[in-house]
Design an enzyme around this catalytic site. Structure first.
Site, PDB file in Angstrom:
ATOM      1  N   SER A 265       0.836  -1.200   0.000  1.00 43.74           N
ATOM      2  CA  SER A 265       0.000   0.000   0.000  1.00 43.74           C
ATOM      3  C   SER A 265       0.870   1.248   0.000  1.00 43.74           C
ATOM      4  O   SER A 265       2.075   1.194   0.292  1.00 43.74           O
ATOM      5  CB  SER A 265      -0.920   0.010   1.228  1.00 43.74           C
ATOM      6  OG  SER A 265      -0.219   0.487   2.361  1.00 43.74           O
ATOM      7  N   LYS A 266       0.239   2.374  -0.301  1.00 46.08           N
ATOM      8  CA  LYS A 266       0.961   3.641  -0.337  1.00 46.08           C
ATOM      9  C   LYS A 266       1.445   4.036   1.055  1.00 46.08           C
ATOM     10  O   LYS A 266       2.360   4.828   1.194  1.00 46.08           O
ATOM     11  CB  LYS A 266       0.048   4.730  -0.925  1.00 46.08           C
ATOM     12  CG  LYS A 266      -0.259   4.479  -2.397  1.00 46.08           C
ATOM     13  CD  LYS A 266      -1.245   5.468  -2.968  1.00 46.08           C
ATOM     14  CE  LYS A 266      -1.534   5.148  -4.438  1.00 46.08           C
ATOM     15  NZ  LYS A 266      -2.499   6.042  -5.055  1.00 46.08           N
ATOM     16  N   ARG A 267       0.827   3.475   2.090  1.00 50.41           N
ATOM     17  CA  ARG A 267       1.235   3.797   3.462  1.00 50.41           C
ATOM     18  C   ARG A 267       2.421   2.949   3.933  1.00 50.41           C
ATOM     19  O   ARG A 267       3.030   3.241   4.945  1.00 50.41           O
ATOM     20  CB  ARG A 267       0.046   3.607   4.420  1.00 50.41           C
ATOM     21  CG  ARG A 267      -1.009   4.698   4.261  1.00 50.41           C
ATOM     22  CD  ARG A 267      -2.237   4.407   5.075  1.00 50.41           C
ATOM     23  NE  ARG A 267      -2.985   3.261   4.571  1.00 50.41           N
ATOM     24  CZ  ARG A 267      -3.794   3.288   3.517  1.00 50.41           C
ATOM     25  NH1 ARG A 267      -3.969   4.416   2.857  1.00 50.41           N
ATOM     26  NH2 ARG A 267      -4.435   2.216   3.112  1.00 50.41           N
TER      27      ARG A 267
END
Length: 394
Positions: A265-267
């Site tokens: 994920s982007k996180r």
């Protein structure tokens, strides 16, 4: 698909933020396939959801493609005879196709208000169905052109009453297609809701726009992430109803890129300390800066190389590939169907090997960029090359 059909592939990002690793790998596989078959690579901006539009995101996408060297043949920036290449500028194209579906009985007008839709989700909730959808089980209990008298529908349309156009999903039909990576894939239509095709503001949804645009732009192959598999039944029916299944592109759904805990994920970058975007991305809403591979000191050659082998290999032990070798050796048949795990230590190894592989002269510009990011002006070219020669292997 006819073997004489020219290869035309496309990457169709939404301008909603930074360009994630998975997005760049999709670009790369499209680019390699197009170059291998002397075809065209197109970038089409899918900005029909104006609520998610982020200023600067479109320019950022093209900057990333320029840095990686994966530039399209046709796009908003590069032009081409199949434009406009921004969906919001194509708005008038889609409605006639949706109206044709209504006329044939494959779609219908729905006049339900947001409040009525919310009530439907509560009133039709059962133990077996805790999240009711607008589908064949509820459509006749809602306000639409299937359940209402024809005169009432005509009156509402003449008054420009707020409405959407929905596809009428058939009940209990099996839809199948052959995925280049996964083989035969089948779906039952009963588990898919009546997706909106034209929104109340007149904009098409992704489902409507992607099929019409792929047809009009003569796209021969569609390579996209496996998260789009669930949308495929709707797209299959739209191809069948509008243009015929023979006109449909060939599809390949690419495996997910996995992080330490499932889908990357982007996180994950902030959480685990490695980049997930190609280049630095600053969110204009939060002013939050996410560091990219470029700014971490990765060479574009290394970045492309590590992405190519995330889910693909050429059947040998080779790991380092030039762009020319990737164009020559890439094949979708050797892309795995299961998720590919991203390993940042391995990514750094690729960069190290590419730094050793390139000459000091070839490394001069990327090193100068890093100096300039740190506010250091390089005036002595000869000295810079000497410094690179000294530290390159380390």
């Amino acid at each position: 698909m006819s073997s004489t059909k020219k290869v035309r592939v496309r990457f169709a990002p939404s301008p909603t933020g930074g360009l994630h690793l998975g997005g760049v790998r999709t670009v790369l596989y499209n680019y390699l396939f197009a170059k291998q078959h002397q075809g065209n690579f197109i970038v089409r901006i899918e900005d029909t959801d104006q609520t998610r539009y982020v200023p600067g995101a479109e320019e950022y996408i093209f900057n990333c493609l320029q840095w990686t060297g994966l530039e399209p043949d046709e796009s908003v920036v590069h032009g081409g005879k199949y434009g406009p290449y921004r969906q919001s500028e194509r708005k008038e194209i889609y409605r006639p196709y949706a109206e044709a579906l209504v006329d044939k009985g494959y779609a219908y007008y729905a006049f339900d208000t947001p409040e009525e839709l919310e009530r439907m989700r509560k009133d039709f909730r059962t133990t077996d169905n805790p999240s009711p959808q607008y589908d064949h089980t509820v459509r006749m209990k809602m306000r639409n052109s299937l359940s209402m008298p024809r005169e009432e529908v005509a009156r509402l349309l003449s008054e420009n009453a707020r409405h959407v156009i929905r596809i009428k999903m058939p009940e209990n039909e099996t839809l199948s297609f052959t995925d280049i990576i996964r083989g035969e894939v089948s779906f039952n239509t009963s588990v898919v809701d009546d997706k909106v095709l034209i929104k109340a503001d007149g904009m098409p949804t992704y489902h409507m726009a992607v099929v019409v645009d792929d047809h009009l732009m003569e796209i021969s192959h569609v390579f996209r992430g496996e998260e789009w598999l669930s949308s495929t039944p709707v797209h299959l029916l739209l191809w069948k109803y509008l243009f015929g299944l023979d006109a449909m592109p060939e599809w390949a759904h690419l495996p997910l890129i996995l992080g330490p805990n499932g889908k990357l994920s982007k996180r994950d970058g902030a959480k685990y300390g490695f980049p997930v975007f190609a280049m630095n991305w600053k969110d204009p809403k939060t002013n939050e800066l996410t560091e990219g591979f470029k700014e971490k000191g990765f060479l574009p050659e290394a970045f492309i190389n590590l992405l190519a082998v995330l889910g693909w290999n050429d059947g040998s032990e080779q790991e380092l590939f030039t762009r020319a070798e990737l164009i020559e050796k890439f094949s979708l048949e050797r892309v795995q169907s299961g998720g590919a795990k991203f390993d940042y230590e391995k990514a750094k190894w690729f960069n190290h090997e590419w730094i050793k592989k390139l000459t000091a002269e070839e490394l001069k510009e990327p090193v100068r960029d890093i100096y300039e990011q740190k506010g250091i002006v390089v005036s002595d070219e000869k000295r810079l090359v000497e410094v690179i020669e000294l530290i390159r292997d380390r």
